[in-house]
Design a protein around this motif. Structure first.
Motif, mmCIF file in Angstrom:
data_model
loop_
_atom_site.group_PDB
_atom_site.id
_atom_site.type_symbol
_atom_site.label_atom_id
_atom_site.label_comp_id
_atom_site.label_asym_id
_atom_site.label_seq_id
_atom_site.Cartn_x
_atom_site.Cartn_y
_atom_site.Cartn_z
ATOM 1 N N GLY A 80 -42.886 -33.921 -44.501
ATOM 2 C CA GLY A 80 -44.251 -33.764 -44.007
ATOM 3 C C GLY A 80 -44.833 -32.379 -44.176
ATOM 4 N N SER A 81 -43.992 -31.409 -44.455
ATOM 5 C CA SER A 81 -44.462 -30.041 -44.707
ATOM 6 C C SER A 81 -45.021 -29.877 -46.115
ATOM 7 C CB SER A 81 -43.297 -29.061 -44.547
ATOM 8 O OG SER A 81 -42.288 -29.390 -45.493
ATOM 9 N N SER A 82 -44.803 -30.870 -46.957
ATOM 10 C CA SER A 82 -45.131 -30.722 -48.387
ATOM 11 C C SER A 82 -46.573 -30.291 -48.601
ATOM 12 C CB SER A 82 -44.903 -32.049 -49.118
ATOM 13 O OG SER A 82 -43.571 -32.475 -48.955
ATOM 14 N N GLU A 237 -42.434 -20.655 -47.978
ATOM 15 C CA GLU A 237 -41.793 -21.969 -47.866
ATOM 16 C C GLU A 237 -40.281 -21.841 -47.972
ATOM 17 O OE1 GLU A 237 -43.898 -23.028 -51.430
ATOM 18 O OE2 GLU A 237 -42.041 -23.555 -52.442
ATOM 19 N N SER A 238 -39.575 -22.798 -47.382
ATOM 20 C CA SER A 238 -38.110 -22.804 -47.524
ATOM 21 C C SER A 238 -37.534 -24.112 -46.990
ATOM 22 C CB SER A 238 -37.490 -21.625 -46.764
ATOM 23 O OG SER A 238 -36.116 -21.498 -47.095
ATOM 24 N N SER A 330 -49.156 -40.503 -39.812
ATOM 25 C CA SER A 330 -48.944 -41.618 -40.727
ATOM 26 C C SER A 330 -47.522 -41.658 -41.254
ATOM 27 C CB SER A 330 -49.909 -41.457 -41.891
ATOM 28 O OG SER A 330 -49.799 -40.135 -42.395
ATOM 29 N N GLY A 331 -46.803 -40.576 -41.097
ATOM 30 C CA GLY A 331 -45.449 -40.489 -41.662
ATOM 31 C C GLY A 331 -45.182 -39.083 -42.160
ATOM 32 N N MET A 332 -46.106 -38.551 -42.959
ATOM 33 C CA MET A 332 -46.012 -37.150 -43.391
ATOM 34 C C MET A 332 -47.305 -36.463 -42.957
ATOM 35 S SD MET A 332 -43.950 -37.059 -46.961
ATOM 36 C CE MET A 332 -45.059 -38.110 -47.866
ATOM 37 N N TYR A 333 -47.254 -35.900 -41.767
ATOM 38 C CA TYR A 333 -48.451 -35.472 -41.046
ATOM 39 C C TYR A 333 -49.030 -34.144 -41.533
ATOM 40 C CZ TYR A 333 -50.834 -33.307 -37.001
ATOM 41 O OH TYR A 333 -51.708 -32.645 -36.178
ATOM 42 N N GLY A 334 -48.271 -33.380 -42.286
ATOM 43 C CA GLY A 334 -48.690 -32.014 -42.632
ATOM 44 C C GLY A 334 -50.121 -31.896 -43.129
ATOM 45 N N MET A 335 -50.558 -32.866 -43.922
ATOM 46 C CA MET A 335 -51.935 -32.851 -44.427
ATOM 47 C C MET A 335 -52.951 -32.637 -43.310
ATOM 48 S SD MET A 335 -54.361 -33.189 -46.599
ATOM 49 C CE MET A 335 -53.487 -33.513 -48.133
ATOM 50 N N PHE A 336 -52.729 -33.292 -42.176
ATOM 51 C CA PHE A 336 -53.733 -33.296 -41.116
ATOM 52 C C PHE A 336 -53.795 -31.963 -40.363
ATOM 53 C CE2 PHE A 336 -52.404 -37.545 -42.156
ATOM 54 C CZ PHE A 336 -53.623 -38.133 -42.464
ATOM 55 N N LEU A 337 -52.733 -31.179 -40.471
ATOM 56 C CA LEU A 337 -52.776 -29.809 -39.936
ATOM 57 C C LEU A 337 -53.829 -29.004 -40.693
ATOM 58 C CD1 LEU A 337 -48.927 -29.068 -39.866
ATOM 59 C CD2 LEU A 337 -50.346 -29.510 -37.863
ATOM 60 N N VAL A 338 -53.882 -29.210 -41.999
ATOM 61 C CA VAL A 338 -54.816 -28.460 -42.841
ATOM 62 C C VAL A 338 -56.254 -28.861 -42.521
ATOM 63 C CG1 VAL A 338 -55.476 -27.902 -45.214
ATOM 64 C CG2 VAL A 338 -53.065 -28.353 -44.663
ATOM 65 N N LEU A 339 -56.486 -30.165 -42.367
ATOM 66 C CA LEU A 339 -57.850 -30.627 -42.096
ATOM 67 C C LEU A 339 -58.386 -29.981 -40.824
ATOM 68 C CD1 LEU A 339 -57.792 -34.469 -42.918
ATOM 69 C CD2 LEU A 339 -57.741 -32.512 -44.449
ATOM 70 N N GLU A 340 -57.573 -29.984 -39.773
ATOM 71 C CA GLU A 340 -58.046 -29.422 -38.501
ATOM 72 C C GLU A 340 -58.250 -27.910 -38.607
ATOM 73 O OE1 GLU A 340 -59.157 -30.854 -35.946
ATOM 74 O OE2 GLU A 340 -59.093 -29.410 -34.295
ATOM 75 N N SER A 370 -35.893 -29.927 -41.723
ATOM 76 C CA SER A 370 -35.238 -29.392 -42.917
ATOM 77 C C SER A 370 -36.042 -28.323 -43.644
ATOM 78 C CB SER A 370 -34.983 -30.537 -43.901
ATOM 79 O OG SER A 370 -34.410 -31.650 -43.261
ATOM 80 N N SER A 371 -37.327 -28.578 -43.816
ATOM 81 C CA SER A 371 -38.152 -27.673 -44.621
ATOM 82 C C SER A 371 -39.304 -27.158 -43.768
ATOM 83 C CB SER A 371 -38.741 -28.429 -45.815
ATOM 84 O OG SER A 371 -39.643 -29.431 -45.376
ATOM 85 N N THR A 372 -39.790 -25.987 -44.117
ATOM 86 C CA THR A 372 -41.024 -25.515 -43.493
ATOM 87 C C THR A 372 -41.906 -24.864 -44.552
ATOM 88 O OG1 THR A 372 -40.292 -23.282 -42.892
ATOM 89 C CG2 THR A 372 -39.886 -25.018 -41.279
#
Lengths: 380, 136
Positions: A80-82, A237-238, A330-340, A370-372
């Motif tokens: 989800g960080s992708s 990233e890592s 939805s499963g990989m939420y990272g996108m929605f962090l950006v929108l807000e 695992s990833s950030t």
């Protein structure tokens, strides 16, 4: 290292047409709708797009579906960080001249999908974790939370998890697009059913259907965009494991590296941040992330979030959309962090709008802690 | 009832692990460059990225590193098992591995982090046995 601050900006964001419970729309439908809406927000068309980024499906699949032939393609998929990490990759690609309008999309019918992805039987996880029922994030993250409780105290960790759940719901109540808007009391939290001890239901993110997309472009093109540019200052990233059983320290994510590095690259400090968008897959994820990022020390997150400090009106603005816990996941939420983050920095958030925020730190977490990816966004 | 949980599919570099498990033994890969055992098995060690590796038999002793008590089955194969315990255990040789704790009454009171455990093997097919752990 090259100073890349403000060389690229996010100029368009949006969700898919409907989010929440959306029967009969596939993952790709959500991708396409979100792309359509984000491009409209940017005042651009699909013809402008020459860089394509996604996770969860291959850009091969996506580009064909959207009808484009990108000159830069990136299916970095680390959970989800992708979609946070894609910001940095787009920044690099645009600065290298490989593309100048990058479209990043996400779509996942997490609730209504008609198929479930299966793991590769040859993967280590299929041999050494799934036979034991290590299936799904609630089970895996619960074990990390249990270890944190052991190290820092069960009662105070429990209270902190409740604080996060309750505060995040209050933000969701101010977001018309949020999926869960019912009042949540501390008793509601403590009385919600067990999913995987120590997680209650209300420790866990939602499972919704949703898509999201953003458009990122060069400084030059950003100045001509329809709305004010939201600049990318810096990113990092890592990842340090895939399987939860192989995580080096269950209480520390690699945000311990990506947080300080992203801030350094951005030329700002923790105290400068007006809004923190922290991936809240679970209440515990927030505690481990705040500590790892360096907003507080190891074991100090329970004190940091105490007394509804992250709720509306509190002095640490966090997850103002209502988060994965109450807005959408939805499963990989990272996108929605950006929108807000973009909407807050543009001043578009209505009842939940912060008072003129200038700097937002986003931290996405993927896989099993695992990833950030950490990114700092800014407006002039 | 037939066993219907996800089955491991042994790979070339893990065949020995699964063959030994079927014989009731827990074997680990060991890096001869640094002398440390590691998990999960792979030909080239993750500690030193060395090809100078071999197999060693583990004692089967471990301690409980962390766990969760699963109340909602994540897969049809686990419906009759809930509540069951997912755990990460620290083997006496050092590596950590995922497993289940075999225990009558899985409550937080009965599951103390650091408690001593020993390996047991559950036969799941004619070819496969899963290493699990019980209180020592």
């Amino acid at each position: 290292m090259t100073d890349l601050r403000k060389t690229v900006a996010i100029v368009g964001v949006d969700e898919s047409d409907e989010i929440g419970k959306v029967p009969d729309k596939s993952n790709l439908t959500h991708h396409a709708e979100a792309a359509y809406n984000a491009l409209e927000d940017a005042g651009m068309s699909m013809k402008d797009v020459n860089g394509l980024f996604t996770a969860g499906t291959s850009t091969l699949n996506l580009a064909e579906y959207l009808g484009i032939e990108p000159s830069f393609t990136d299916t970095t998929a680390v959970g989800g960080s992708s979609f946070i990490i894609h910001i940095a990759h787009a920044m690099a690609a645009i600065n290298a001249g490989y593309c100048d309008v990058a479209l990043v999309t996400h779509g996942e019918a997490g609730r209504s999908r008609r198929s479930r992805p299966g793991g590769d039987a040859a993967d280590p996880g299929s041999q050494f974790e799934t036979p034991y029922g290590f299936l799904g994030a609630p089970i895996n993250y619960a074990m990390a939370a249990r270890r944190y409780m052991h190290e820092y105290g069960e009662d105070k960790t429990r209270q902190a998890m409740a604080e996060v759940a309750v505060a995040t719901r209050k933000w969701a109540q101010l977001n018309p697009k949020a999926y869960m808007k019912d009042d949540m009391s501390f008793d509601d939290y403590h009385n919600s059913r067990w999913i995987s001890w120590p997680f209650h239901l209300l420790d866990c993110c939602l499972v919704t259907d949703a898509g999201g997309a953003y458009v990122i472009t060069s400084a030059e093109r950003a100045r001509d965009a329809k709305k004010k540019p939201v600049w990318v200052l810096g990113a990092a990233e890592s990842h340090d494991h895939n399987l939860i059983s192989q995580m080096p320290d269950l209480t520390r994510t690699v945000a311990k590296n990506t947080g300080p590095l992203a801030l350094e690259r951005s030329g700002v400090t923790h105290d400068d941040i007006d809004l923190a968008m922290i991936y809240d897959s679970f209440t515990y994820t927030v505690l481990a992330t705040l500590e790892s990022l360096g907003f507080c020390g190891p074991g100090e997150a329970p004190d940091f979030v105490a007394n509804q400090r992250t709720a509306p009106g509190g002095d640490f603005a966090m997850n103002t959309s209502g988060g994965g816990l109450s807005y959408t996941h939805s499963g990989m939420y990272g996108m929605f962090l950006v929108l807000e983050a973009v909407r807050q920095l543009r001043g578009e958030c209505g009842d939940r709008q912060l008072d003129d925020p200038k700097l937002c730190l986003i931290n996405g977490t993927g896989g099993s802690l695992s990833s950030t990816g950490t990114t700092v966004l800014a407006v002039d | 009832m037939a066993y219907n949980k996800p089955l491991p599919v042994p790979q070339g570099e893990s065949d020995v692990y699964w063959q030994k498990a079927k014989q009731g033994e827990l074997w680990l890969r060991n890096c001869k460059s640094c002398g440390n055992a590691y998990f999960y098995p792979r030909d080239i060690s993750p500690c030193c990225f060395s090809k100078d590796t071999d197999w060693i038999q583990a004692s089967g002793k471990a301690t409980l590193f962390t766990y969760g008590i699963v109340q909602r089955a994540p897969h049809p194969g686990f419906v009759d098992d809930v509540p069951f315990v997912t755990a990460v255990v620290e083997l006496e040789e050092g590596p950590k591995m995922a497993t289940n704790i075999v225990i009558e009454d899985p409550t937080p009171e009965n599951l103390q982090i650091g408690m001593a455990l020993e390996v047991v093997f559950e036969d799941i097919t004619d070819e496969l046995a899963l290493p699990k752990f019980k209180p020592a």
